[in-house]
Each structure stands twice: as structure tokens, then as C-alpha cells.
Design an enzyme around this catalytic site. Structure first.
Site, PDB file in Angstrom:
ATOM      1  N   GLU A 326       0.813  -1.219   0.000  1.00 59.49           N
ATOM      2  CA  GLU A 326       0.000   0.000   0.000  1.00 59.49           C
ATOM      3  C   GLU A 326       0.849   1.272   0.000  1.00 59.49           C
ATOM      4  OE1 GLU A 326      -0.451  -2.664   1.870  1.00 59.49           O
ATOM      5  OE2 GLU A 326      -2.551  -3.031   2.347  1.00 59.49           O
ATOM      6  N   LYS A 434      -2.197 -12.204  23.378  1.00 60.61           N
ATOM      7  CA  LYS A 434      -2.828 -11.703  24.605  1.00 60.61           C
ATOM      8  C   LYS A 434      -2.828 -12.780  25.665  1.00 60.61           C
ATOM      9  CE  LYS A 434      -5.803  -8.195  26.032  1.00 60.61           C
ATOM     10  NZ  LYS A 434      -6.884  -7.276  25.749  1.00 60.61           N
ATOM     11  N   TRP A 439      -0.588  -7.750  26.722  1.00 60.08           N
ATOM     12  CA  TRP A 439      -0.105  -7.950  25.355  1.00 60.08           C
ATOM     13  C   TRP A 439       1.359  -8.372  25.330  1.00 60.08           C
ATOM     14  CZ3 TRP A 439      -3.625  -8.363  21.800  1.00 60.08           C
ATOM     15  CH2 TRP A 439      -4.825  -7.643  21.906  1.00 60.08           C
TER      16      TRP A 439
HETATM   17  P1  AMP Z   1       3.575  -6.489   2.012  1.00 59.15           P
HETATM   18  O1  AMP Z   1       2.483  -5.558   1.680  1.00 59.15           O
HETATM   19  O2  AMP Z   1       3.320  -7.897   1.610  1.00 59.15           O
HETATM   20  O3  AMP Z   1       4.880  -5.970   1.521  1.00 59.15           O
HETATM   21  O4  AMP Z   1       3.680  -6.557   3.597  1.00 59.15           O
HETATM   22  C1  AMP Z   1       3.820  -5.408   4.380  1.00 59.15           C
HETATM   23  C2  AMP Z   1       4.099  -5.794   5.800  1.00 59.15           C
HETATM   24  O5  AMP Z   1       5.371  -6.431   5.908  1.00 59.15           O
HETATM   25  C3  AMP Z   1       4.205  -4.616   6.738  1.00 59.15           C
HETATM   26  O6  AMP Z   1       2.942  -4.141   7.150  1.00 59.15           O
HETATM   27  C4  AMP Z   1       5.009  -5.196   7.887  1.00 59.15           C
HETATM   28  O7  AMP Z   1       4.185  -5.934   8.768  1.00 59.15           O
HETATM   29  C5  AMP Z   1       5.945  -6.148   7.178  1.00 59.15           C
HETATM   30  N1  AMP Z   1       7.263  -5.509   7.000  1.00 59.15           N
HETATM   31  C6  AMP Z   1       7.739  -4.894   5.906  1.00 59.15           C
HETATM   32  N2  AMP Z   1       8.992  -4.442   6.127  1.00 59.15           N
HETATM   33  C7  AMP Z   1       9.304  -4.769   7.402  1.00 59.15           C
HETATM   34  C8  AMP Z   1      10.444  -4.557   8.244  1.00 59.15           C
HETATM   35  N3  AMP Z   1      11.540  -3.953   7.811  1.00 59.15           N
HETATM   36  N4  AMP Z   1      10.382  -5.023   9.513  1.00 59.15           N
HETATM   37  C9  AMP Z   1       9.293  -5.663   9.973  1.00 59.15           C
HETATM   38  N5  AMP Z   1       8.197  -5.900   9.232  1.00 59.15           N
HETATM   39  C10 AMP Z   1       8.196  -5.452   7.962  1.00 59.15           C
END
Ligand code: AMP
Length: 534
Positions: A326, A434, A439
Site C-alpha cells: 500500500e 494476549k 499484550w
Molecule cells: P507487504 O504488503 O506484503 O509488503 O507486507 C507489508 C508488511 O510487511 C508490513 O505491514 C510489515 O508488517 C511487514 N514488514 C515490511 N517491512 C518490514 C520490516 N523492515 N520489519 C518488519 N516488518 C516489515
């Protein structure tokens, strides 16, 4: 006074024209399915992208129409990235790691009728072909005659009438489309525009972003079907970087061979890729002599601090970034600020392991029920974001609760923010555990466990518990020949977390199940552990 500046629409043709004029001889190198290496240039790729655009227009592709790709990372996919928007159409990259049912759902939801597909991926295409009414299927990389009813890519380009006019482009025209991974609900379409893609490329390259230069050679390991390979192919054309495309071979030796042989200076991929690269470099230190100071962008999941220090020791630099489908994806990038350049190494490392600060034009806030959280590095809330490359809605479906009333996108990621403005993710809202009303952030436990010398990978999930409602269970992949005891692991964690956070059980596995984008598949783990005996 009124401004006197020209209002030039920010359209991608600007990038391609300049790349053809100034970087025409810069190479784009691809590894082919038969493992051979092929070489072309920006000049050739952009000329062919024009022909592709003309061929699509001549074939009746209308402005705003999606054109799907089912392809690995290689030069022809770059041609599609450039040529489809030049035709006024929208590159819709299909994720070849998804189940065919899901690909069919996504292609239908987007309304894809034209498909470019690698010959080696035709067996996958055939598993969903009958469910999507494609009117044109163009086979790329054909090694023999294509089946009746399909078009061969090279023949299509050769047959183009070079006088076919291309439509005018406006900056808010759609240029690309990706679907979310759908971990919560069905995948949803996000549609990028010329303007968003161009501004995103500009900012990716900034010195305190990814610091890209025409002297760089870039290896996008991140697939072009995952958030536009993080926008890197467009940034590469804007900046004039040599591109090295790995094709279907993402195993550490294949990637390291390319990095060594092609003089790669910057690469991008998810943590799993770099874990494998680290292990390979540590196992055979003399086999791959990489350029000193090679930078590796890591994102998609959290980069464990241990991985950052391991690469520092190997003379390579990991740069941690965060984003989402997004958000195009760049939302945060972690660079130690100039003012802290002389700070203790431990502080610098802790900042580098966080997800970082927003680049120019992106606004980030971390909010909980009490409002914006204090910048104390402890209090957590949801990350909310807005900016010119953040989506304002999903395509064709109304999901109003993903945006706040004042117009920020709700990421579903939980984080804190410190005095330096660095955001640190602690979990996805959906992955929080939880226990007894309190949390527990599973991702924080995972990151800590992956810093234990005996552990290669760890994922922590909440498992239903009769007394506490949920308790954390850690699923671990130990390093070869090691198996730290449960008590040793709990002791290791106890220095950093309250007692009730410590996992009740450690389950050893050979491999942690992953999503198509290489993230831990927590839904599968929760399912496997649902009937865990306490
Ligand atoms: P996507 O849209 O499939 O790229 O997934 C996005 C999600 O990946 C984000 O909302 C995060 O939860 C996770 N994400 C992306 N980059 C990181 C990062 N550097 N560290 C931790 N989680 C990440």
C-alpha cells in the site's frame, strides 16, 4: 504573486527518454532459465519497450487497462515495466508463488485480459488459464514455436508498425498494480500512478534513502512481482544504474556468483535471502570476493540485529527499510543520523535494527487510544502513514476502516518511536499475543531469539491456553549441530523481557513455513500448534 514555474506532468516517459539519451549503453544483465547470462542495454530495452507499447495499442489495449505479467526478474520484464505504462496501460504483476486459485482470483478481480508470460511459467499459467478470460497471451523467452492462439513476444515486437501513435499520458494515470498479500481477508488491489512512481523513485535514490548512483550496479533479488521490486527498476532507469537480474535462481551460490562476476554494489531482498547469503559467505569465505562496502537493502520482515553485525564483520552493509504494498513500498528507512555518527556502536546498531525514519514527503505517526505515543522508545501504538505514494483506497472495494477520519492509512503494524524519531516495529496487530489480559509482541521475541548464537531462525505465535487464553510458543530452527536448551533460551530472553513474555515451549523444526513473499506464515504455525499439549 503566482508561481511562475512550468507545470510539467510527472510521467514515466520522462525517465525513459532521459535514460535512453544518457544511459543508452549501460547494461542490463539477466540470468536465463538455462542459467546462461544475457546482456542488453537501457538503449535497447527502452527501444523495445516503445515497440511493446505500440504493439499493445495496436492490439486494442485501452488507456487504464491492466496488462498482466507472470515473469521472473529479467530484461523483458523491465521492458514490460516500461512499455505497458507507455501504452497508457497498467502493469499488473502476478505473483507466481501464489496458488493458481489465488492467481485466478487476482487476475479476474483486476480484469486482466492480456498476459505476458515466461515460457518456463506456462505450466503454472495452464493451472489457472481456464478460469481467466484472457484475450491475448504473449509468450516471452520462447525456445520453440508457441501454441496456437498464443503470441510470441519477439514476433510481436518485430511486427509493430513504428508509426503507431502512443496515447498522451497524465501524471495521475495508473501505471502499475499490485495485490496485497491477503493475510487478513482477500487480496486487494493497489494501483500506483505515474506521479507516485516517479516521486517514489526520486526519493529512493537520495543519499540518506538507498543512496543510489550511476556508479552503482544493482541486483534486485526482490521479485518484480512483489511491490514492483520495491520500485527499484524505475529508480535504476532514473539514475542510470547497471541492473543485474537473477531470473529464477535465488539460491545463495547463484546470487553470490552474480554479485561477484557482475560487480554488484547494491542488492535488495527479504531477510531470508540475506540469512542464506551470510551462511554461504561464512561457510566458504574465499569463494566469493565481493566489492568492499556492498550495500544490501533488507525489508519485508524485520532484519535481526545479529544479521546486521554479521554482515558488518564481513565488510558488507545491511540497510533496513520498511514498507507495504500500500506504500509503494518505501515508508521508513534506517540510517544513522549525522548527529549520532560518533555515538557508541551499540546505540548505532540498535538504531540500524529499527525500521527507521520516514523519507521526504512521507508522514508517519504512531497512535494508540491516548493519541500520538510519546517519543520514549517504549509506548506502542499503530503506525499510520500518508504521502504521495501511499494508497488512498483499494481498487474496486471499499474498506473504510483502513483509513482514519483525517485521511491516514492504518498499517496494522504496531510500533514505538524513540527520541530520534526512529520507529521500531514490535508486531502486526494480528500477531500480538494476549496472555492473561496483557499484550506480548511476538516479533520482538523473534528478533531477540534470532540474536542467540545457537539459533538461525525463530517465529513466535500465540497458542490457545486454558488458563491464560493465549501463551507464546517459539518455533525455532537451530544452527547446524546446535540445540540450546529451553531453559537456556528462556534465560537468554529473561534479560530483556518480563517473565510472562517468555515462551512456554520451544518447538524445533527444519524450516519455518513462509508466505509467497518470504515472511513467516504465522497462520500456518498457529494452525499447527492449535492443539498443543500444555
Ligand atoms: P507487504 O504488503 O506484503 O509488503 O507486507 C507489508 C508488511 O510487511 C508490513 O505491514 C510489515 O508488517 C511487514 N514488514 C515490511 N517491512 C518490514 C520490516 N523492515 N520489519 C518488519 N516488518 C516489515
Amino acid at each position: 504573486m503566482d508561481g511562475t514555474m512550468m507545470s510539467r506532468p510527472l510521467t514515466l516517459d520522462l525517465v525513459f527518454q532521459r535514460a535512453a539519451a544518457l544511459f543508452g549503453s549501460v547494461e542490463i544483465v539477466s540470468r536465463r532459465p538455462d542459467r546462461t547470462i544475457s546482456r542488453t542495454t537501457y538503449g535497447a530495452v527502452i527501444a523495445r519497450a516503445h515497440r511493446l507499447a505500440q504493439a499493445l495499442v495496436a492490439a486494442g489495449v485501452r488507456p487504464g487497462e491492466p496488462v498482466a505479467t507472470l515473469m521472473w526478474n529479467h530484461a523483458e520484464h523491465v521492458e514490460a515495466y516500461f512499455g505497458i505504462p507507455l501504452a497508457g496501460a497498467v502493469v499488473h504483476t502476478l505473483n507466481l508463488r501464489l496458488h493458481p486459485d489465488e492467481i485466478a482470483f487476482i487476475a479476474n478481480d483486476a480484469g486482466d485480459r492480456v498476459l505476458l508470460v515466461d515460457e518456463v511459467l506456462l505450466p503454472l499459467y495452464e493451472r489457472f488459464a481456464d478460469r481467466v478470460p484472457f484475450r491475448q497471451v504473449i509468450v516471452v523467452g520462447a525456445t520453440g514455436p508457441v501454441a496456437p492462439g498464443r503470441l510470441e513476444y519477439e514476433a510481436l515486437l518485430e511486427g509493430v508498425d513504428p508509426s503507431t501513435p502512443l496515447p498522451p499520458l497524465r501524471e495521475d494515470d495508473a501505471s502499475g498494480c499490485c495485490y496485497t498479500s491477503g493475510t487478513t481477508g482477500k487480496p486487494k488491489g493497489v494501483v500506483y500512478t505515474h506521479r507516485s512512481t516517479l516521486l517514489h523513485s526520486l526519493v529512493l535514490g537520495l543519499p540518506d534513502g538507498f543512496g543510489l548512483s550511476a556508479s552503482d550496479t544493482l541486483l534486485p533479488v526482490v521479485p518484480m512481482f512483489h511491490v514492483n521490486a520495491w520500485g527499484l527498476p524505475y529508480a535504476a532507469a532514473m539514475i542510470g544504474m547497471k541492473l543485474v537480474m537473477p531470473g529464477p535462481y535465488l539460491d545463495p551460490p547463484s546470487l553470490l556468483d552474480l554479485m561477484r562476476d557482475e560487480g554488484v554494489t547494491i542488492a535488495a531482498g527479504v531477510p531470508t535471502i540475506w540469512l542464506g547469503i551470510r551462511d554461504a559467505l561464512e561457510a566458504e569465505p574465499d569463494r566469493w570476493r565481493l566489492r568492499p562496502g556492498v550495500r544490501m537493502i533488507v525489508g519485508g520482515s524485520a532484519a535481526p540485529a545479529q544479521l546486521i553485525t554479521d554482515f558488518d564483520r564481513l565488510g558488507l552493509q545491511l540497510i533496513h527499510a520498511w514498507g507495504m504494498t500500500e506504500t509503494s513500498p518505501l515508508g521508513l528507512v534506517s540510517r544513522v543520523p549525522h548527529a549520532l555518527r560518533d555515538a557508541p556502536e551499540a546505540l548505532k546498531l540498535s538504531l540500524r535494527a529499527k525500521q527507521g525514519t520516514p523519507p521526504p514527503l512521507v508522514e508517519i505517526r504512531v497512535r494508540n487510544d491516548a493519541g500520538d505515543v510519546p517519543r520514549d522508545g517504549r509506548t506502542s501504538g499503530e503506525v499510520q502513514i500518508r504521502g504521495p505514494w501511499v494508497t488512498g483506497r483499494y481498487a474496486g472495494i471499499d474498506v473504510p476502516d483502513r483509513w482514519t477520519d483525517d485521511g491516514w492509512f492504518r498499517t496494522g503494524d504496531v510500533a514505538n518511536i524513540d527520541e530520534h524519531g526512529f520507529v521500531q516495529l514490535v508486531d502486526r496487530v494480528a500477531d500480538l499475543i494476549k496472555s492473561g489480559g496483557e499484550w506480548i509482541a511476538s516479533a520482538e521475541l523473534e528478533n531477540a531469539l534470532m540474536c542467540h548464537p545457537g539459533i538461525r531462525e525463530a517465529a513466535v505465535v500465540g497458542v490457545p491456553h486454558p488458563k491464560w487464553s493465549e501463551r507464546p510458543v517459539a518455533v525455532i530452527v537451530p544452527k547446524p549441530g546446535q540445540r540450546p536448551s529451553d531453559d537456556a533460551l528462556r534465560e537468554f530472553l529473561a534479560t530483556r523481557f518480563p517473565k510472562y513474555w517468555l515462551p512456554d515451549a520451544f518447538v524445533v523444526v527444519d524450516e519455518i513455513p513462509r508466505t509467497s513473499a518470504g515472511k513467516f506464515k504465522k497462520t500456518a504455525l498457529r494452525e499447527q500448534l492449535r492443539d498443543h499439549k500444555w
